[in-house]
Design an enzyme around this catalytic site. Structure first.
Site, short mmCIF file in Angstrom:
data_model
loop_
_atom_site.label_atom_id
_atom_site.label_comp_id
_atom_site.label_asym_id
_atom_site.label_seq_id
_atom_site.Cartn_x
_atom_site.Cartn_y
_atom_site.Cartn_z
N GLU A 175 9.35 7.46 -16.83
CA GLU A 175 7.97 7.91 -17.35
C GLU A 175 7.34 7.49 -18.80
O GLU A 175 6.21 7.08 -18.77
CB GLU A 175 7.69 9.24 -16.96
CG GLU A 175 7.88 9.92 -15.80
CD GLU A 175 8.06 11.42 -15.70
OE1 GLU A 175 7.42 12.21 -15.38
OE2 GLU A 175 9.23 11.82 -16.15
N SER A 216 14.73 20.59 -17.36
CA SER A 216 13.23 21.33 -17.75
C SER A 216 13.73 22.73 -18.35
O SER A 216 14.71 23.21 -18.33
CB SER A 216 12.92 21.68 -16.45
OG SER A 216 11.98 22.91 -16.43
N LYS A 267 16.08 21.25 -12.02
CA LYS A 267 15.22 19.73 -12.41
C LYS A 267 16.18 18.78 -13.07
O LYS A 267 16.91 19.09 -14.15
CB LYS A 267 14.22 20.16 -13.11
CG LYS A 267 12.95 20.74 -12.61
CD LYS A 267 12.56 20.06 -11.53
CE LYS A 267 11.69 18.76 -11.65
NZ LYS A 267 10.43 19.06 -12.20
N HIS A 269 0.85 -1.18 -0.15
CA HIS A 269 0.00 0.07 0.09
C HIS A 269 0.89 1.17 0.07
O HIS A 269 0.49 2.34 0.64
CB HIS A 269 -0.84 0.08 1.21
CG HIS A 269 -1.72 -1.35 1.57
ND1 HIS A 269 -3.17 -1.14 1.00
CD2 HIS A 269 -1.62 -2.37 1.99
CE1 HIS A 269 -3.37 -2.36 1.21
NE2 HIS A 269 -2.50 -3.17 1.88
#
Lengths: 460, 460, 460, 460
Positions: free
Chosen positions: D291, D278, D284, D157
């Site tokens: 992803e 970025s 970043k 979880h």
């Protein structure tokens, strides 16, 4: 008594296995109320148009109203031996009024009848869903309002990006849900068409008055083409498409909340009342509700896929494949309502873990963009400012120092336009306060948005 | 020259395999035009708000216009070495105007930039799709008009049900396509929101004027929440949902046409120009176009599923998973346009096989419902009328006679209300002519519908 | 008595809405039998390994056996107030044996327990599905055998292509179903792994004996990695993938049968016992069962999509999203079994309409390929032979004559190699008889295939 | 020269729009090599069976080999004007050898030819995918081996559950990938069937030798039913189903790695070479590759859905809808290979952030289960032990103390069986070391598993 609405030409009894396989009562009992409402309007019209006598019409309407009361009072049970809900209601009517019941199905086919029932169901569903969305939005706004000072890291790629207000983040979901509500409103217009009177596919030679039925049932229009009317499930499909979108939104919110309640993020804590435990590990407190909501997106997407695939390649007009429409639709509507309801409840039982926020906001690289924009305001081309600050971040990281621990002269190695004021920018509160673009996380703007939503949600 | 829009903080060169895997130029080159249009508006705004000088703004706008002309003239090729289309255009700009190019990306992130581009693409796509739908509707109406006298069997469950006008059947598809067009209009309202100015996720501290950019680019509104704006793909998802619905409609039409061009149905014949042959069987003439359209529904449904699944469970705000949005969207739009276009063409190259119609209409059981309605008009309860005619049909079948070959006294065995006039009903032309309900296949009503659609499609 | 298997650390009562939303008893009651079987094995092992005493083990096993008998006898009802089936059984056990019941859950988590239950369910499901597939195959073979002389048009692109034996066409479906059965066998090997003993995710420090449990429950292997074991649902996913494939096969068969029972094709007639009627049109006899089977493919495909989407992007190890697995799995298995069963029944109630076959076989262009192959056998290059016959077909069509009505000298205009024998080929029986390639529709080969399948299906 | 493989019976030129819409060369050029290999075997067989002369056969084989060399050398370009790859190769052959080329297509249809090509493609794809899976497994094992001492929190979880070895967690993915590899092996057996010789659907009257062709092309079996053979795409569908499963596994691994590289989890750091930046935020460093892999699962699932939906409800035998099979298949195979390859690369460029681990392991509630098991070993019923430790955890939390900071007498308030030794259990290293069940995270067992996998992956 033949329990079927057909059968004159059939000489053999239907195979029981076939009866069981084609029975839909276990699913379509949910249409009982709508079916009776539609029949009442139909019976009134038949009388008014003198297709049946006024007395017959009154008898039918009276009996149907008694059935409707039984349904409303919860005293109506699906009869597993009936082929479908229409048959069950027809039988009940026959028991109440005898042979005149046989006149109700005049100028009507189950094809247009079931379309009507499903449209009435969808009309209701749109209303219930809209209310449930509004309730979820209200919970989000209330939670944002109660924590309107709280600043958290905003993420892109799940990497800390820039400081944002928690309320700003929550309002993003309010916007998403509003788009779903808007799409529901759009769908409602396409639901709002009366199919009854289309017969099986070709219309009828009996002198019915469809406009009158539409008026009784509050439909905006009557369907324009009888073949389309009996094979059209677009209104249900559109509803499912909105529910898929809604489910994706809820899955994303669930994901954010799951992340925020991990020990690692630690932004939120769930109240015991909305968490669950482990049968093995005594210390566990798990966000099961949120995981179920996230997973449910799969189910709802699967239903839309199923609906589309079921319809694909069917010739006109009605085909029995379409019977599966109801199961997919009903389950998706019910699941969506549950998810919205339990989420609204849960949002009232989460608390910001204020003690954890300093740790999260500590990495002042969150404000690196502010440094770059500062340079831009002092005339540096953005691409150069970006590169300078990028190198600055790498420099600080290499020395295991935070940006705020650097000296001005160190900053100036990367751009001569840096000065002491630049260092003051390395503060989350300053960062959000300096934002000024419309829709940004500036606290004044977020405050105004919260107030606007409070008002809007109250007035609806 | 670093070809990337980022990199200041990076010390190692990106792995070439990673560069290749993350490159999106092969897909997003289609955004070139929209990207430049967006940049022109952005550059104008930066100048007007004095974030860059008026001269710089003019320089940028001028160069961008030259790039736009190159794109419009088809003299723009994707550069496989660029990370994405934004990078390629930025490089081109740099070549044209030198260092000032570095100021363009001020107060902008690729996150809000790409959202803008995709919205501009979608706005265009809605227009192109709407036009293509209208063209397909026009072909259907024209085909129906040219054959407005033709009566064919209407089917339910693919069993002959009642006589209908061919034009009535075709108009059912015109209605379906109109719902898709209406949903596109609904979707357009949700596309019509400017995301630019949302920055990476939090907005900007620079004094931009989003309303001005919205005006330049003809957007109705600016987005209300920056985090939502950069992670919202609902507008594309809604477009895909409409395309799924459209694809299902086209698959159903394709199925009907495939059936009608079989030797067994024989209602239509395809012109050689729109049919294909077999490499083995010399006699074959196949409706490949229609089969491809039918199968394409699978592809488009799959794309919507993919889009939903890709979004499911993503935390806020932007995540790179979303890069796949464009591929799914572009392909679905292009395929839908192709299918509509080729279908409109095909509909102009099909012919009714008049010689086959008598065979199809021969089974006068098609008019059994007319017999039942006749009895109703003479006072028989519908359920009884239905049962009587059902038994009558079984009786005729058992004797291998058509209904029209029965004698009146035989009919009267099943209901005393039958008379000679009943036998006159057993005629398809009579059957359609006697229909009187709104939306029915009555020739007068169908004629009026054809005229109404002709007018409507012309005026749009 | 706390009805939950957890709760020590919780201070607030769970919100009833949350209890209701997270409850799974309405779905997982189907696991009752498997849960108890697993617990019996577990209790035996705990005793044997002296984790509990021999007496305690016997007490637990005895009580569990009584529960199992109740389940087997159908005297077990889901208790809606229980969180899940595991909790309900635990409570029943506690009522039977008191405090010692609290020792059963030693060295076990619901995570590995539910995995075990679902695997036992799947193992059973594979067996039931395999039997049901075999029954459907048997019906197909029997139907083919009974009509082994019948020749029908074979279709590609739904255009008449070449004559084939009806039995050959049916055997194609027997092959398809066999692939599904083979895939089930493959899936079974991956189901056959014991997860119990993996604990919540990390294993246990108690001296359990997993191999012994595997032996008791007839598992081939124990799982190799505890984290994988509790989060693995691949075995269920693989089962669903097979069911999707099966559903597609059944949908294709349904489509063929629907087409064949139209008046237009007229190859088959459904017995009244397996057909349904219309509430409006007295003459209708509809293949509802087949349409429902065809449409069900959509539902099953949707479930697999849902399952995949639900799993996508979940971190290790167990997440509650996975609870939805059971619903998707159970419904897909049950629907597949129903569809197979009703289809097998239906196939025994269809009849070939021998009177219609001459009409269907009349168009001797069906044998055009035989003409081309005849020319090839006489030395003509295939491409030329194909072109010649193609032109011949066009010539005959243009004159509205069948190929068999042409004279030899007309044939010879298209190829000098034609002679009188060529005309003799224009006969369906000759066409199938002349086929000689392995797997072709040659009657001898089809006969042998029927016999081979009869034997194979009997012996399984 | 007519560029089509058909056309004799056609009198009108195909509409260019139709040609374009039905053209498949842009997709099926990937089949060039397989098409030629198949043709070589076919030509050899035609000669051997004296359907063409030995000299003709040699001529054809020789020319086809030259074409194959051109393809192998990369000197073969798709010709956009060809209908499909088969036509293009046929034309090339004709240019090389003249009229004899017209004999190649004897006893063959594009229907069985394309089936053959796709099966050859799939056979290769299975091999390439198996190798790529093995490479990814090797990267996982190598990474686990290099960090075999590292203990991290195991999660259920997404809440910290119990300490596990990082290598144990990674090996869970090795197991998953192995199941995919095993399913590929299973799929291969169903790919391994020669369809050639099935003709268009009915077989052929020419004396071909299918077994010989199967031998030449290394197929295990010839297809048993010609109608099934030309309409069967199950082998491709099964491959897609495995790729969906694989994509889900990769998406879960990507999710874990994305979480681990957040600042909040901090378990891993990506090397600059495999991260991206970025365009706005200079600080970043984003895990774009991961992803994209996660999002790609959506695409692949969508393709399987598309494939199933495309097939649903198609009548036998071949229908052109199936042309879309190749696009779906090729793209899914290529994307899967890319994802595996880039992932294997990335795994070699991640580093454990050892400095962050103490923070993550600090919460000693991770060891609460060890406390409960300790009580069990001392005779306490598990349910009581679980409840006692649960209350203990709540007690410590309420006082904001860690378990390890409690005194023995405080523990004894919750169970008298606690003693000093219990406190020693509150240590992650002890926790994993005490595990003893097969498949658990015990370091000895994990070490053995790593070694076993190293050996297994080397030997394959």
């Amino acid at each position: 008594m033949n329990k079927k609405l057909w059968g004159g030409r059939f000489s053999t009894r239907t195979d029981p296995l076939v009866e069981q396989y084609t029975s839909s009562i276990a699913v379509d009992y949910r249409l009982a109320r709508y079916d009776v409402e539609g029949s009442i309007a139909h019976a009134k019209m038949l009388g008014r148009c003198r297709i049946i006598s006024a007395a017959e019409s009154r008898t039918l309407v009276g009996a149907l109203r008694r059935i409707l009361q039984r349904i409303a009072a919860g005293r109506w049970k699906p009869d597993p031996s009936a082929e479908d809900i229409h048959t069950q209601i027809q039988q009940a009517l026959q028991r109440l009024v005898g042979p005149v019941a046989k006149k109700l199905h005049t100028a009507r086919s189950r094809n247009d009848q079931v379309c009507l029932d499903v449209r009435l169901y969808c009309r209701d569903a749109v209303e219930r869903l809209t209310r449930a969305i509004r309730a979820a939005q209200s919970s989000l706004v209330a939670f944002g309002w109660a924590n309107r000072q709280v600043i958290i890291p905003g993420y892109t790629h799940l990497q800390r990006a820039q400081p944002v207000l928690l309320a700003h983040h929550l309002l993003a979901y309010v916007e998403m849900l509003q788009r779903d509500a808007d799409r529901l409103t759009g769908a409602r217009a396409r639901i709002d068409v009366l199919p009854l009177g289309s017969g099986a596919l070709a219309g009828t030679s009996l002198p019915i008055d469809r406009a009158y039925v539409a008026k009784l049932l509050h439909f905006a229009r009557v369907s324009a083409n009888s073949m389309d009317a009996v094979s059209d499930r677009d209104f249900a499909l559109e509803l499912l498409a909105v529910l898929s979108s809604l489910a994706v939104h809820l899955s994303r919110l669930a994901e954010d909340l799951i992340l925020w309640t991990t020990e690692e993020f630690g932004i939120l804590a769930l109240d015991d009342a909305v968490a669950t435990g482990s049968s093995l590990m005594p210390q566990k407190k798990n966000p099961d509700v949120l995981e179920l909501i996230r997973g449910q997106a799969g189910l709802i997407i699967g239903r839309e896929t199923a609906f589309l695939t079921m319809l694909k390649g069917l010739p006109l007009s009605y085909n029995r494949d379409m019977q599966w429409d109801k199961r997919l639709l009903f389950e998706a509507v019910e699941e969506s309502l549950s998810a919205l309801e339990v989420l609204a409840r849960l949002l009232r039982r989460v608390a910001v873990q204020h003690g954890q926020l300093p740790r999260l906001m500590a990495s002042d690289a969150l404000c690196a963009t502010d440094l770059a924009e500062y340079l831009v305001a002092r005339g540096v081309a953005f691409a150069e400012a970006h590169a300078a600050v990028g190198r600055l971040v790498a420099y600080a990281e290499g020395r295991r120092r935070r940006l705020g621990q650097l000296r001005v002269h160190e900053l100036q190695r990367f751009s001569p336009r840096f000065d002491r004021a630049a260092l003051a920018l390395l503060n989350p509160a300053t960062s959000v306060a300096r934002k000024r673009s419309a829709g940004s996380t500036n606290p004044r703007l977020v405050h105004a948005a919260l107030v606007r939503w409070q008002r809007k949600l109250k007035n609806q």
